[in-house]
Design an enzyme around this catalytic site. Structure first.
Site, PDB file in Angstrom:
ATOM      1  N   THR A 168     -45.961  33.419 -54.005  1.00 43.65           N
ATOM      2  CA  THR A 168     -44.752  33.856 -53.305  1.00 43.65           C
ATOM      3  C   THR A 168     -43.477  33.648 -54.110  1.00 43.65           C
ATOM      4  OG1 THR A 168     -44.522  31.697 -52.239  1.00 43.65           O
ATOM      5  CG2 THR A 168     -45.757  33.406 -51.031  1.00 43.65           C
ATOM      6  N   LYS A 169     -43.549  33.027 -55.288  1.00 40.82           N
ATOM      7  CA  LYS A 169     -42.348  32.749 -56.057  1.00 40.82           C
ATOM      8  C   LYS A 169     -41.744  34.043 -56.620  1.00 40.82           C
ATOM      9  CE  LYS A 169     -42.965  28.323 -55.492  1.00 40.82           C
ATOM     10  NZ  LYS A 169     -42.210  27.604 -54.458  1.00 40.82           N
ATOM     11  N   ASN A 170     -40.508  33.955 -57.094  1.00 42.49           N
ATOM     12  CA  ASN A 170     -39.858  35.140 -57.667  1.00 42.49           C
ATOM     13  C   ASN A 170     -40.639  35.671 -58.860  1.00 42.49           C
ATOM     14  OD1 ASN A 170     -37.945  33.802 -55.954  1.00 42.49           O
ATOM     15  ND2 ASN A 170     -36.328  35.041 -56.866  1.00 42.49           N
TER      16      ASN A 170
END
Length: 371
Positions: free
Chosen positions: A191-193
């Site tokens: 889910t990180k950038n």
């Protein structure tokens, strides 16, 4: 009452990882499988070079996940047992657990009410002779006040570790997150950038000696194969498959960040409910990993948006110094800003693939709340 069909997801990883990018990742996966080398090979070497250049550091060391990155970065400093490491208490215990795992003591410091990152004035007041390092978490994708934090660190001879797990690509004055501290840590959780298709992490630094130490620590403490020369080593290696995926995604992150920032700016501009506080978007130093609003009636707002079919979450509900694992150890410690954020914060959907109609729906639902 039946649960409504969700209209706006909190996240939707299939949107990013499908289509043309998905096809390119499938090709990369086939290439890695056919290559026959799956751990610490050419893909990891290439990603480490590319990611270090992107961050503006001399070194990047791929590790198993973001928590390992924090533990290994702290371990590389060789701090004495029982030394204090200053840390903000509002980031879900990740940095605190890494401090404790190294036999060190967290020194909890309150946060700035606007940025939700460690407050330099509170930091300067909290330091003791036992404080040896600072972990500065760029929470929600917002860069902490690194000029002030670095100045305090230099004055007191402290190492600074940036926790950049939510701040890939955030920049100030041409410098990216990860290039300000002694070392910096990244997570590539999906889910990180910049997210992998599984766990992954990295430590970045421009200190040659610390980079060499982290490389040893991630692989048993080896100087050479089977020759253990550094204590606290472990098996924590970024694998070839995830490195190949990350290499494809890295050139796209700045564009994804711009879209995240635009969504957060739209919320800040158009949510006009008097009981919902929407923090402003600062600029390039904010990459909107999360868009966190605040309300004194947070739980009622959360229930309302869920009933409208909107995915929301709380980041984060329990400050570190109030976690049950510590019992009554910090019962007398009052950190009012962090405690208020835990009570009032609510995260709205904010990911690059969110479309304008979905953003409109979230804005409208927020403004229609009877709270």
């Amino acid at each position: 009452m039946p649960t409504p069909q969700r209209k706006v997801p909190f996240n939707a990883l299939d949107r990013q990882n499908g289509g043309e990018l998905g096809a390119r990742m499938a090709d990369a996966a086939r290439r890695v499988v056919a290559g026959g080398w799956y751990v610490l090979g050419g893909e990891v070497d290439a990603f480490e070079r590319e990611f270090a250049a992107w961050c503006g550091t001399r070194h990047a060391i791929g590790v198993g996940n973001g928590s390992d990155a924090l533990e290994l970065a702290i371990a590389s400093l060789g701090l004495p047992a029982g030394a204090q490491v200053a840390v903000a208490p509002n980031a879900a215990m990740y940095a605190t657990l890494a401090i404790v795992a190294n036999g060190l003591e967290p020194l909890f410091v309150d946060v700035d009410p606007r940025r939700a990152t460690i407050d330099p004035q509170a930091l300067a007041s909290a330091l003791t002779p036992r404080t040896r390092a600072i972990v500065s978490t760029h929470l929600y994708g917002t860069l902490a006040d690194m000029d002030a934090i670095d100045s305090i660190a230099r004055e007191h001879g402290l190492a600074v570790i940036e926790d950049c797990a939510q701040a890939h690509g955030a920049s100030r004055d041409g410098r990216r997150a990860g290039s300000f501290g002694t070392l910096a840590c990244f997570s590539f959780y999906p889910t990180k950038n910049l997210g992998a298709l599984g766990d992954g992490g990295a430590v970045v630094t421009s200190d040659d000696a610390l980079a060499a130490r982290v490389r040893q620590l991630r692989q048993y403490g080896w100087k050479e194969k089977y020759d253990v020369t550094v204590a606290r080593g472990r098996n924590s290696r970024l694998d070839e498959m995830q490195a190949a995926f990350l290499r494809l995604k890295l050139p796209l992150v700045d564009g994804w960040n711009a879209r995240r920032r635009a969504i957060a700016a739209r919320y800040a501009r158009d949510i006009r409910h008097p009981a919902i506080e929407v923090p402003p978007v600062h600029g390039d130093d904010q990459v909107a990993h999360l868009c966190v609003v605040r309300s004194e009636r947070r739980d009622a707002l959360r229930a309302h948006l869920a009933a409208c079919g909107i995915g929301v979450d709380v980041h984060y509900p329990i400050p570190d110094h109030r976690q049950p694992v510590f019992g009554e150890r910090y019962a007398a410690l009052s950190l009012p800003v962090a405690e208020r954020l835990a009570r009032t914060s609510l995260s709205l959907p904010c990911f690059a693939e969110l479309d304008d109609a979905e953003v409109d729906f979230v804005v409208d639902a927020s403004n229609r709340w009877s709270g």
